[in-house]
Design an enzyme around this catalytic site. Sequence first.
Site, PDB file in Angstrom:
ATOM      1  N   ARG A  35     -35.586 -23.964  16.440  1.00  0.00           N
ATOM      2  CA  ARG A  35     -35.629 -24.593  17.774  1.00  0.00           C
ATOM      3  C   ARG A  35     -37.065 -24.754  18.267  1.00  0.00           C
ATOM      4  NH1 ARG A  35     -30.109 -22.115  20.500  1.00  0.00           N
ATOM      5  NH2 ARG A  35     -28.873 -23.895  19.838  1.00  0.00           N
ATOM      6  N   LYS A 200     -10.270 -21.495  18.209  1.00  0.00           N
ATOM      7  CA  LYS A 200      -9.297 -21.936  19.224  1.00  0.00           C
ATOM      8  C   LYS A 200      -9.105 -23.441  19.254  1.00  0.00           C
ATOM      9  CE  LYS A 200      -8.807 -19.726  23.182  1.00  0.00           C
ATOM     10  NZ  LYS A 200      -9.162 -19.424  24.565  1.00  0.00           N
ATOM     11  N   GLY A 350     -22.893 -24.045  16.587  1.00  0.00           N
ATOM     12  CA  GLY A 350     -23.669 -22.919  16.061  1.00  0.00           C
ATOM     13  C   GLY A 350     -23.114 -22.309  14.789  1.00  0.00           C
ATOM     14  N   GLY A 373     -21.522 -26.726  22.596  1.00  0.00           N
ATOM     15  CA  GLY A 373     -20.705 -27.276  23.684  1.00  0.00           C
ATOM     16  C   GLY A 373     -21.137 -28.684  24.058  1.00  0.00           C
TER      17      GLY A 373
END
Length: 389
Positions: A35, A200, A350, A373
């Site tokens: 990053r 999920k 991730g 996200g």
Amino acid sequence: MVKTIKDIEIENKKVIIRCDFNVPIENNHIIDDKRIISSLETIKYCLSKNCKIILMSHLGRIKEESDLKKNDLRIVSKRLSEVLHKNVKFINKTRGRKLEDAISSMKSKQIILIQNTRYEDLIGKKESSNDPELASYWASLGEVFINDAFATAHRSHASNVGIASHLPHAIGFLVEKELTHLEELKCPDKPSTVILGGKKVSDKIGVIENLLTKVDYLLIGGGMAFTFLKAEGYKTGMSIIDDESIDFCKNILKKYGDKIVLPVDTRTNKEFKDEGSIEHKDITEIDDNDIGLDIGEKTVTNFENILAKSKTVFWNGPLGVYELENFKIATDKILNYLVDNNIKTILGGGDVVASAKKAGVIDKIYYASTGGGATLEYLEGKDLPGLIE
Ligand code: AMP
């Protein structure tokens, strides 16, 4: 249209860049500096334009006093100075006289990194709730704002949306690159395939619904496959099930059954761990006390047959519990298959990016998105608040 850094006037200005320096740290060492490296292009461009550069980033989450020390950004300023071959001055404050004095005495081409923006979350969650006073204070420190933090673009924080609402603003090169690659998935080269794994179903409902209208195949693995299998009437033993999503799975299977490929076999254990009685089973053979922790070999072959004819692949979520040696097998095999066959693949999220790093193939992947996200929300077709026009 959101502006890019080349669309706005930054020459000789005081530029605030919101970076994503949320790097993994263990025992006081940055264990992956991707990053930091990814932020260099925008920083170097600002240097070439003689800017005074004020860098901001969050690091981890700050809920209580004890979170402060372990999420101190000083360690990032050291690494950034090394990779830039230039001193980056660290200011251990998020506001106040010391910070203001340091900024007002800056010369062009100097760089300051301020302390973790989420230190402002300790009292009243000011950063994460986009507190108006904080946003206008931070904006007062600069003249132009560049957002180069894609991973937080789906959040409305003081350090992105807040500052941008006060200053001329644009996105940096890293965010631009993310958007360009994710745009490719809106009109993918055909046939196109999405691989979804992870835990999920409910987290990915929006993405499943939206991508199924665009892609040719959806390969489902990971824990979420068991919710789909249960919806199909299979026994899933003690495997992870997202009960609230069973009806969604039934509907989506009815509507898009010809595009969706589910596992036909799995690797099971009796407990959620790396050793014990690990077995390979067809999904018709799952016993009441079995936990499916990876997809099986026949499923890997089925997936590979579809990937062989795919021109674009997007992948979110590992196909098994990749953190455990015995259950990362399918994820590793499919990653290697994609790389060996040179299939244009975009990884988002991730865990799957971490799997690719672990498998040593990350550098051979076409594009690994830095947003989890944010990537999913973008692919759901939602506007990202952090990218205001
Ligand atoms: P997500 O955040 O939903 O993408 O989930 C990622 C997590 O899913 C990883 O930590 C994996 O260990 C986990 N995972 C993958 N496959 C399974 C499985 N079969 N059972 C339980 N967890 C799984």
